[in-house]
Design a protein around this motif. Structure first.
Motif, PDB file in Angstrom:
ATOM      1  N   GLU A  11     -32.594  32.133 -31.917  1.00 52.64           N
ATOM      2  CA  GLU A  11     -33.467  31.312 -31.069  1.00 52.64           C
ATOM      3  C   GLU A  11     -32.666  30.580 -30.005  1.00 52.64           C
ATOM      4  OE1 GLU A  11     -36.830  30.931 -30.671  1.00 52.64           O
ATOM      5  OE2 GLU A  11     -36.732  32.765 -31.837  1.00 52.64           O
ATOM      6  N   GLN A  12     -31.486  30.134 -30.372  1.00 54.73           N
ATOM      7  CA  GLN A  12     -30.626  29.451 -29.400  1.00 54.73           C
ATOM      8  C   GLN A  12     -30.206  30.423 -28.292  1.00 54.73           C
ATOM      9  OE1 GLN A  12     -27.191  27.548 -31.095  1.00 54.73           O
ATOM     10  NE2 GLN A  12     -26.471  26.797 -29.139  1.00 54.73           N
ATOM     11  N   THR A  13     -29.855  31.644 -28.675  1.00 52.46           N
ATOM     12  CA  THR A  13     -29.491  32.661 -27.678  1.00 52.46           C
ATOM     13  C   THR A  13     -30.671  32.957 -26.774  1.00 52.46           C
ATOM     14  OG1 THR A  13     -27.868  33.651 -29.158  1.00 52.46           O
ATOM     15  CG2 THR A  13     -28.669  35.032 -27.361  1.00 52.46           C
ATOM     16  N   ARG A  14     -31.849  33.082 -27.348  1.00 54.12           N
ATOM     17  CA  ARG A  14     -33.052  33.353 -26.558  1.00 54.12           C
ATOM     18  C   ARG A  14     -33.300  32.244 -25.545  1.00 54.12           C
ATOM     19  NH1 ARG A  14     -37.966  36.218 -26.787  1.00 54.12           N
ATOM     20  NH2 ARG A  14     -39.732  35.006 -25.984  1.00 54.12           N
ATOM     21  N   ARG A  15     -33.148  30.991 -25.971  1.00 55.54           N
ATOM     22  CA  ARG A  15     -33.343  29.855 -25.064  1.00 55.54           C
ATOM     23  C   ARG A  15     -32.327  29.887 -23.925  1.00 55.54           C
ATOM     24  NH1 ARG A  15     -34.434  27.130 -30.000  1.00 55.54           N
ATOM     25  NH2 ARG A  15     -32.272  26.369 -30.124  1.00 55.54           N
ATOM     26  N   GLN A  16     -31.075  30.219 -24.258  1.00 56.02           N
ATOM     27  CA  GLN A  16     -30.034  30.305 -23.224  1.00 56.02           C
ATOM     28  C   GLN A  16     -30.350  31.416 -22.224  1.00 56.02           C
ATOM     29  OE1 GLN A  16     -26.599  30.900 -25.712  1.00 56.02           O
ATOM     30  NE2 GLN A  16     -26.035  28.732 -25.671  1.00 56.02           N
ATOM     31  N   ILE A  17     -30.799  32.549 -22.730  1.00 63.24           N
ATOM     32  CA  ILE A  17     -31.151  33.672 -21.854  1.00 63.24           C
ATOM     33  C   ILE A  17     -32.269  33.259 -20.908  1.00 63.24           C
ATOM     34  CG2 ILE A  17     -32.189  35.977 -21.774  1.00 63.24           C
ATOM     35  CD1 ILE A  17     -30.773  36.494 -24.512  1.00 63.24           C
ATOM     36  N   LEU A  18     -33.294  32.637 -21.452  1.00 61.82           N
ATOM     37  CA  LEU A  18     -34.462  32.293 -20.633  1.00 61.82           C
ATOM     38  C   LEU A  18     -34.145  31.180 -19.643  1.00 61.82           C
ATOM     39  CD1 LEU A  18     -37.314  32.619 -23.263  1.00 61.82           C
ATOM     40  CD2 LEU A  18     -36.830  34.130 -21.322  1.00 61.82           C
ATOM     41  N   ARG A  19     -33.306  30.240 -20.026  1.00 58.46           N
ATOM     42  CA  ARG A  19     -32.923  29.186 -19.089  1.00 58.46           C
ATOM     43  C   ARG A  19     -32.179  29.799 -17.898  1.00 58.46           C
ATOM     44  NH1 ARG A  19     -33.764  23.721 -17.523  1.00 58.46           N
ATOM     45  NH2 ARG A  19     -32.620  23.865 -15.598  1.00 58.46           N
ATOM     46  N   ARG A  20     -31.224  30.695 -18.200  1.00 59.44           N
ATOM     47  CA  ARG A  20     -30.479  31.333 -17.109  1.00 59.44           C
ATOM     48  C   ARG A  20     -31.393  32.229 -16.289  1.00 59.44           C
ATOM     49  NH1 ARG A  20     -27.991  30.922 -13.021  1.00 59.44           N
ATOM     50  NH2 ARG A  20     -26.603  32.599 -12.348  1.00 59.44           N
ATOM     51  N   SER A  55     -38.481  44.826 -22.705  1.00 55.19           N
ATOM     52  CA  SER A  55     -38.746  45.416 -21.383  1.00 55.19           C
ATOM     53  C   SER A  55     -38.529  44.356 -20.313  1.00 55.19           C
ATOM     54  CB  SER A  55     -40.184  45.938 -21.285  1.00 55.19           C
ATOM     55  OG  SER A  55     -41.104  44.861 -21.241  1.00 55.19           O
ATOM     56  N   LYS A  56     -38.374  44.811 -19.086  1.00 53.95           N
ATOM     57  CA  LYS A  56     -38.191  43.874 -17.978  1.00 53.95           C
ATOM     58  C   LYS A  56     -39.442  43.014 -17.796  1.00 53.95           C
ATOM     59  CE  LYS A  56     -36.734  43.452 -13.194  1.00 53.95           C
ATOM     60  NZ  LYS A  56     -35.997  44.056 -12.093  1.00 53.95           N
ATOM     61  N   GLU A  57     -40.619  43.614 -17.940  1.00 49.58           N
ATOM     62  CA  GLU A  57     -41.847  42.828 -17.772  1.00 49.58           C
ATOM     63  C   GLU A  57     -41.936  41.728 -18.813  1.00 49.58           C
ATOM     64  OE1 GLU A  57     -46.296  43.965 -16.669  1.00 49.58           O
ATOM     65  OE2 GLU A  57     -45.881  44.388 -18.771  1.00 49.58           O
ATOM     66  N   GLU A  58     -41.585  42.036 -20.066  1.00 48.37           N
ATOM     67  CA  GLU A  58     -41.621  40.999 -21.109  1.00 48.37           C
ATOM     68  C   GLU A  58     -40.597  39.907 -20.816  1.00 48.37           C
ATOM     69  OE1 GLU A  58     -43.751  40.313 -23.428  1.00 48.37           O
ATOM     70  OE2 GLU A  58     -44.926  42.072 -22.882  1.00 48.37           O
ATOM     71  N   LEU A  59     -39.441  40.301 -20.286  1.00 50.68           N
ATOM     72  CA  LEU A  59     -38.440  39.308 -19.872  1.00 50.68           C
ATOM     73  C   LEU A  59     -39.025  38.410 -18.782  1.00 50.68           C
ATOM     74  CD1 LEU A  59     -35.583  38.084 -19.692  1.00 50.68           C
ATOM     75  CD2 LEU A  59     -34.962  39.992 -18.185  1.00 50.68           C
ATOM     76  N   GLN A  60     -39.698  38.996 -17.805  1.00 52.95           N
ATOM     77  CA  GLN A  60     -40.299  38.208 -16.724  1.00 52.95           C
ATOM     78  C   GLN A  60     -41.366  37.259 -17.261  1.00 52.95           C
ATOM     79  OE1 GLN A  60     -41.582  41.463 -14.210  1.00 52.95           O
ATOM     80  NE2 GLN A  60     -39.789  41.265 -12.876  1.00 52.95           N
ATOM     81  N   LEU A  61     -42.243  37.771 -18.128  1.00 51.80           N
ATOM     82  CA  LEU A  61     -43.312  36.935 -18.685  1.00 51.80           C
ATOM     83  C   LEU A  61     -42.732  35.789 -19.514  1.00 51.80           C
ATOM     84  CD1 LEU A  61     -45.757  39.790 -19.728  1.00 51.80           C
ATOM     85  CD2 LEU A  61     -46.219  38.039 -17.992  1.00 51.80           C
ATOM     86  N   SER A  62     -41.714  36.095 -20.310  1.00 51.87           N
ATOM     87  CA  SER A  62     -41.081  35.056 -21.129  1.00 51.87           C
ATOM     88  C   SER A  62     -40.383  34.024 -20.258  1.00 51.87           C
ATOM     89  CB  SER A  62     -40.078  35.693 -22.097  1.00 51.87           C
ATOM     90  OG  SER A  62     -40.742  36.529 -23.022  1.00 51.87           O
ATOM     91  N   THR A  63     -39.812  34.469 -19.146  1.00 50.67           N
ATOM     92  CA  THR A  63     -39.149  33.550 -18.212  1.00 50.67           C
ATOM     93  C   THR A  63     -40.167  32.602 -17.592  1.00 50.67           C
ATOM     94  OG1 THR A  63     -37.413  35.166 -17.750  1.00 50.67           O
ATOM     95  CG2 THR A  63     -37.733  33.417 -16.125  1.00 50.67           C
ATOM     96  N   VAL A  64     -41.319  33.126 -17.206  1.00 52.88           N
ATOM     97  CA  VAL A  64     -42.381  32.282 -16.644  1.00 52.88           C
ATOM     98  C   VAL A  64     -42.825  31.245 -17.669  1.00 52.88           C
ATOM     99  CG1 VAL A  64     -44.755  32.259 -15.782  1.00 52.88           C
ATOM    100  CG2 VAL A  64     -43.166  34.034 -15.006  1.00 52.88           C
ATOM    101  N   ARG A  65     -43.013  31.668 -18.908  1.00 50.58           N
ATOM    102  CA  ARG A  65     -43.433  30.727 -19.957  1.00 50.58           C
ATOM    103  C   ARG A  65     -42.363  29.659 -20.199  1.00 50.58           C
ATOM    104  NH1 ARG A  65     -45.827  35.530 -22.192  1.00 50.58           N
ATOM    105  NH2 ARG A  65     -43.919  35.997 -23.364  1.00 50.58           N
ATOM    106  N   ALA A  66     -41.095  30.065 -20.190  1.00 49.14           N
ATOM    107  CA  ALA A  66     -40.013  29.104 -20.408  1.00 49.14           C
ATOM    108  C   ALA A  66     -39.945  28.090 -19.270  1.00 49.14           C
ATOM    109  CB  ALA A  66     -38.676  29.845 -20.552  1.00 49.14           C
ATOM    110  N   ALA A  67     -40.094  28.567 -18.034  1.00 50.45           N
ATOM    111  CA  ALA A  67     -40.090  27.659 -16.883  1.00 50.45           C
ATOM    112  C   ALA A  67     -41.274  26.697 -16.952  1.00 50.45           C
ATOM    113  CB  ALA A  67     -40.121  28.454 -15.584  1.00 50.45           C
ATOM    114  N   ALA A  68     -42.420  27.197 -17.409  1.00 51.44           N
ATOM    115  CA  ALA A  68     -43.606  26.342 -17.545  1.00 51.44           C
ATOM    116  C   ALA A  68     -43.371  25.246 -18.577  1.00 51.44           C
ATOM    117  CB  ALA A  68     -44.819  27.184 -17.926  1.00 51.44           C
ATOM    118  N   ALA A  69     -42.716  25.594 -19.681  1.00 47.26           N
ATOM    119  CA  ALA A  69     -42.444  24.591 -20.716  1.00 47.26           C
ATOM    120  C   ALA A  69     -41.524  23.498 -20.191  1.00 47.26           C
ATOM    121  CB  ALA A  69     -41.831  25.271 -21.942  1.00 47.26           C
TER     122      ALA A  69
END
Length: 199
Positions: A11-20, A55-69
């Motif tokens: 989970e920590q790695t996922r958060r770091q990925i999405l923040r970057r 997938s790239k689309e899931e990465l994009q969607l997750s990035t949008v959700r992380a930025a929203a949070a």
């Protein structure tokens, strides 16, 4: 209950990925994201990054959700602690300007950047970005509706958001050092008659 260390590290790695990923997207857009680039920058394996998103689309969607949070924590939650009325509206607007001016994301407002990128592209990413933009407009409109003297909260929300977004554009694109100061002055000028009417 003990938390599995591997799960927590994952989970920590996922958060770091999405923040970057959100930082990159604020400058280069969501299309600028790649699993390979994130793996290299964060010194993790490509397969490790891929396992989180698939997938790239899931990465994009997750990035949008992380930025929203991040946006909600920084801008929305502090304002919602204030009772409905002018104070809450002020906190929302000031919070947005501080979020953009303080470069929470290096490209200014994350959503301003990706809205321009996806506004004419159909698909799940566009739908999510559009939904979040509509929620923000709705929050400003609903908050404005609780301010004495406001007769058309949707129109007021449109104008106030325009001031904010223009400040972001002037600062990022034109390197205008007074952009946020001008936006604050525009907001004060627009809301002043309402304060007078409510007093």
């Amino acid at each position: 209950m003990k938390v599995d260390g591997r799960v927590e590290r994952g989970e920590q790695t996922r958060r770091q990925i999405l923040r970057r990923a959100a930082e990159i997207a604020s400058v280069e857009g969501l299309e600028g994201l790649s699993i390979g680039r994130l793996a290299t920058e964060l010194e993790v394996s490509k397969s490790g990054v891929f396992a989180h998103f698939g997938s790239k689309e899931e990465l994009q969607l997750s990035t949008v959700r992380a930025a929203a949070a991040i946006f909600v924590r920084q801008v929305v939650d502090p304002a919602l602690a204030e009772p409905p009325g002018p104070g809450r509206l002020d906190l929302l607007l000031d919070g947005w300007l501080a979020y953009s001016e303080g470069r929470t994301f290096p490209g200014g407002c994350f959503f301003h950047a990706v809205q321009a990128e996806f506004d004419a592209r159909p698909g799940r990413v566009r739908d999510q970005v559009a939904e979040l933009g509509a929620r923000w407009h709705g929050l400003i409109s609903d908050t404005a509706a609780a301010v004495p003297g406001v007769t058309d909260p949707d129109q007021l929300a449109f104008e106030l958001i325009a001031f904010l977004e223009l400040a972001n554009t002037r600062s990022v694109l034109h390197d205008d050092p007074r952009a946020y100061e001008r936006a604050r002055a525009a907001v004060r000028s627009r809301l002043a008659p309402l304060s007078a009417a409510g007093s």
